[in-house]
Design a protein around this motif. Structure first.
Motif, PDB file in Angstrom:
ATOM      1  N   THR A   1      26.336 -36.689  11.187  1.00 54.01           N
ATOM      2  CA  THR A   1      25.257 -37.152  12.064  1.00 54.01           C
ATOM      3  C   THR A   1      24.813 -36.111  13.085  1.00 54.01           C
ATOM      4  O   THR A   1      23.684 -36.181  13.579  1.00 54.01           O
ATOM      5  N   GLY A   2      25.676 -35.184  13.452  1.00 51.59           N
ATOM      6  CA  GLY A   2      25.366 -34.272  14.535  1.00 51.59           C
ATOM      7  C   GLY A   2      25.485 -34.908  15.904  1.00 51.59           C
ATOM      8  O   GLY A   2      25.279 -34.233  16.923  1.00 51.59           O
ATOM      9  N   GLU A   3      25.799 -36.194  15.964  1.00 51.75           N
ATOM     10  CA  GLU A   3      26.004 -36.864  17.257  1.00 51.75           C
ATOM     11  C   GLU A   3      27.259 -36.297  17.907  1.00 51.75           C
ATOM     12  O   GLU A   3      28.336 -36.285  17.300  1.00 51.75           O
ATOM     13  N   PRO A   4      27.176 -35.837  19.152  1.00 51.41           N
ATOM     14  CA  PRO A   4      28.348 -35.226  19.777  1.00 51.41           C
ATOM     15  C   PRO A   4      29.371 -36.262  20.203  1.00 51.41           C
ATOM     16  O   PRO A   4      29.033 -37.435  20.413  1.00 51.41           O
ATOM     17  N   PRO A   5      30.627 -35.857  20.359  1.00 51.92           N
ATOM     18  CA  PRO A   5      31.605 -36.747  20.978  1.00 51.92           C
ATOM     19  C   PRO A   5      31.146 -37.146  22.375  1.00 51.92           C
ATOM     20  O   PRO A   5      30.429 -36.394  23.052  1.00 51.92           O
ATOM     21  N   SER A   6      31.553 -38.292  22.825  1.00 49.42           N
ATOM     22  CA  SER A   6      31.144 -38.835  24.119  1.00 49.42           C
ATOM     23  C   SER A   6      31.347 -37.829  25.248  1.00 49.42           C
ATOM     24  O   SER A   6      32.384 -37.172  25.335  1.00 49.42           O
ATOM     25  N   ASN A   7      30.352 -37.739  26.128  1.00 49.09           N
ATOM     26  CA  ASN A   7      30.494 -36.890  27.309  1.00 49.09           C
ATOM     27  C   ASN A   7      30.977 -37.670  28.520  1.00 49.09           C
ATOM     28  O   ASN A   7      31.023 -37.133  29.629  1.00 49.09           O
ATOM     29  N   TYR A   8      31.352 -38.938  28.315  1.00 45.20           N
ATOM     30  CA  TYR A   8      31.805 -39.751  29.444  1.00 45.20           C
ATOM     31  C   TYR A   8      33.133 -40.464  29.187  1.00 45.20           C
ATOM     32  O   TYR A   8      33.686 -41.093  30.083  1.00 45.20           O
ATOM     33  N   LEU A   9      33.658 -40.381  27.974  1.00 44.39           N
ATOM     34  CA  LEU A   9      34.959 -40.954  27.627  1.00 44.39           C
ATOM     35  C   LEU A   9      35.637 -40.043  26.612  1.00 44.39           C
ATOM     36  O   LEU A   9      34.963 -39.411  25.800  1.00 44.39           O
ATOM     37  N   GLY A  10      36.955 -39.981  26.646  1.00 45.43           N
ATOM     38  CA  GLY A  10      37.700 -39.261  25.622  1.00 45.43           C
ATOM     39  C   GLY A  10      37.866 -37.778  25.845  1.00 45.43           C
ATOM     40  O   GLY A  10      38.423 -37.087  24.996  1.00 45.43           O
ATOM     41  N   GLU A  11      37.365 -37.259  26.964  1.00 54.52           N
ATOM     42  CA  GLU A  11      37.555 -35.845  27.315  1.00 54.52           C
ATOM     43  C   GLU A  11      37.115 -34.902  26.197  1.00 54.52           C
ATOM     44  O   GLU A  11      37.757 -33.894  25.910  1.00 54.52           O
ATOM     45  N   GLY A  12      36.026 -35.248  25.539  1.00 54.43           N
ATOM     46  CA  GLY A  12      35.470 -34.380  24.520  1.00 54.43           C
ATOM     47  C   GLY A  12      36.081 -34.511  23.147  1.00 54.43           C
ATOM     48  O   GLY A  12      35.626 -33.847  22.205  1.00 54.43           O
ATOM     49  N   THR A  13      37.097 -35.345  22.972  1.00 49.00           N
ATOM     50  CA  THR A  13      37.739 -35.474  21.667  1.00 49.00           C
ATOM     51  C   THR A  13      37.046 -36.482  20.762  1.00 49.00           C
ATOM     52  O   THR A  13      37.251 -36.477  19.549  1.00 49.00           O
ATOM     53  N   GLY A  14      36.251 -37.386  21.345  1.00 48.79           N
ATOM     54  CA  GLY A  14      35.680 -38.471  20.565  1.00 48.79           C
ATOM     55  C   GLY A  14      36.680 -39.572  20.263  1.00 48.79           C
ATOM     56  O   GLY A  14      36.390 -40.476  19.484  1.00 48.79           O
ATOM     57  N   LEU A  15      37.842 -39.532  20.900  1.00 48.15           N
ATOM     58  CA  LEU A  15      38.903 -40.509  20.646  1.00 48.15           C
ATOM     59  C   LEU A  15      39.348 -41.147  21.970  1.00 48.15           C
ATOM     60  O   LEU A  15      39.550 -40.448  22.967  1.00 48.15           O
ATOM     61  N   VAL A  16      39.490 -42.463  21.957  1.00 44.97           N
ATOM     62  CA  VAL A  16      39.940 -43.211  23.131  1.00 44.97           C
ATOM     63  C   VAL A  16      40.963 -44.241  22.658  1.00 44.97           C
ATOM     64  O   VAL A  16      40.761 -44.890  21.620  1.00 44.97           O
ATOM     65  N   THR A  17      42.059 -44.392  23.379  1.00 43.20           N
ATOM     66  CA  THR A  17      43.081 -45.387  23.039  1.00 43.20           C
ATOM     67  C   THR A  17      43.009 -46.539  24.035  1.00 43.20           C
ATOM     68  O   THR A  17      42.957 -46.314  25.239  1.00 43.20           O
ATOM     69  N   ARG A  18      43.019 -47.771  23.519  1.00 45.87           N
ATOM     70  CA  ARG A  18      42.939 -48.949  24.394  1.00 45.87           C
ATOM     71  C   ARG A  18      43.898 -50.037  23.927  1.00 45.87           C
ATOM     72  O   ARG A  18      44.218 -50.144  22.741  1.00 45.87           O
ATOM     73  N   THR A  19      44.317 -50.857  24.891  1.00 51.45           N
ATOM     74  CA  THR A  19      45.252 -51.944  24.598  1.00 51.45           C
ATOM     75  C   THR A  19      44.709 -53.292  25.068  1.00 51.45           C
ATOM     76  O   THR A  19      45.465 -54.255  25.164  1.00 51.45           O
TER      77      THR A  19
END
Length: 318
Positions: free
Chosen positions: A247-265
């Motif tokens: 897609t060319g869509e970048p990883p989030s610039n506001y969550l995940g510190e640039g990794t595109g990955l977030v862990t939640r519980t």
């Protein structure tokens, strides 16, 4: 998808430009972290469970339960895709015998049933609303319409690979929901080899990019994710890398510190899952640049392709 809800609780098609994208991403994403995501997605081995927990983002929009959505924007070609019947799985495909559950976030009919979707359900760690209406673009193209169209595209691609694909809801049935606990139960009952929940975010304008949400380790009440944290992480890394490439869509610039990955519980759809499962926030509907992509049928096909390739990669190696 809203971070206050339960489980978050005329645009032009644009092809990704791989050369300039690399330069642009270098300014947005720490090189080592981005390289790690892409390496993992295209063939690297997933780490063995050392997930980094990120705090849930603050609420970014008010609840929309009390009002009907605005007049819908042009959906691209989602009506045509939605009306197309699902093909039978290719019996000779590489995913023959595999089951994938696709969960289109929210439901277009939720706004008509505020009492039902406000009902509290148990997600193991605490109780929360059954569901929410989701978000929308400023022009009124709803998250629920987006996720259902994307789910249809994804189902078609996965069935061509031989997978059996089950949706948690489809084309108005049921007329609202299902609740987040039932969405998890559908995947569990199907003994899915992989499950994914599709969403789009409703954050502030200027917040751009996608992120994939991984389950953290939870053992409380009916929730026990300890057995799926590792494989879900592997699934999420592969989906993130392939989604970025297609897609060319970048990883989030506001969550995940640039990794595109977030862990939640704190998400019922993940806490109550007993099969490998992740969520993907495909972009931010409240940002004009992301909204132009999300409302493009051609771009949604690229998004479905990226997600499909991530799932195929995971299932082939699992």
């Amino acid at each position: 998808m809203s971070y206050t809800g339960p489980d978050f609780d005329a645009p032009r098609p644009r092809r990704p430009r791989r050369g300039p994208l690399t330069v642009a991403l270098a300014a947005l994403v720490p090189g080592a972290l981005l390289g790690w995501v892409v390496y993992e997605a295209v063939g690297g081995s997933g780490p063995g469970g050392g997930d980094r927990t990120a705090s849930p983002a603050p609420a970014s929009r008010a609840s929309t339960l009390s009002s009907a959505p605005a007049a819908p924007a042009s959906p691209g070609d989602d009506a045509k895709v939605s009306a197309s019947p699902s093909a039978r799985p290719d019996s000779s495909g590489p995913l023959r015998g595999k089951v994938v559950v696709v969960d289109p976030g929210h439901n277009p009919g939720n706004f008509r049933h505020p009492a039902e979707i406000n009902r509290q359900v148990d997600i193991g760690t605490h109780s929360k609303e059954c569901d929410t209406t989701g978000t929308s673009t400023n022009d009124g193209y709803s998250e629920a319409r987006f996720t259902l169209d994307l789910a249809h595209r994804l189902r078609t691609l996965l069935e061509r690979q031989g997978a059996t694909v089950k949706l948690t809801h489809d084309d108005g049935a049921p007329s609202w929901g299902p609740c987040v606990d039932e969405r998890a139960r559908i995947g569990n009952t199907a003994h899915a080899d992989a499950a994914i929940s599709l969403h789009a975010d409703g954050s502030a304008a200027g917040n751009r990019g996608f992120h994939v949400i991984l389950p953290g380790s939870v053992h409380a009440g009916a929730a026990d994710t300890r057995g799926i944290v590792g494989p879900s992480h592997d699934l999420g890394v592969r989906v993130a890398g392939n989604y970025l490439r297609e897609t060319g869509e970048p990883p989030s610039n506001y969550l995940g510190e640039g990794t595109g990955l977030v862990t939640r519980t704190d998400l019922g759809g993940l806490n109550l899952s007993t099969v490998p499962k992740v969520f993907i926030e495909c972009g931010n509907m409240r940002d004009s640049k992301d909204a132009a992509l999300l409302t493009s049928g051609a771009w949604r096909q690229q998004a479905a392709q990226g997600i499909s390739e991530g799932i195929v990669s995971f299932l082939r190696d699992s």
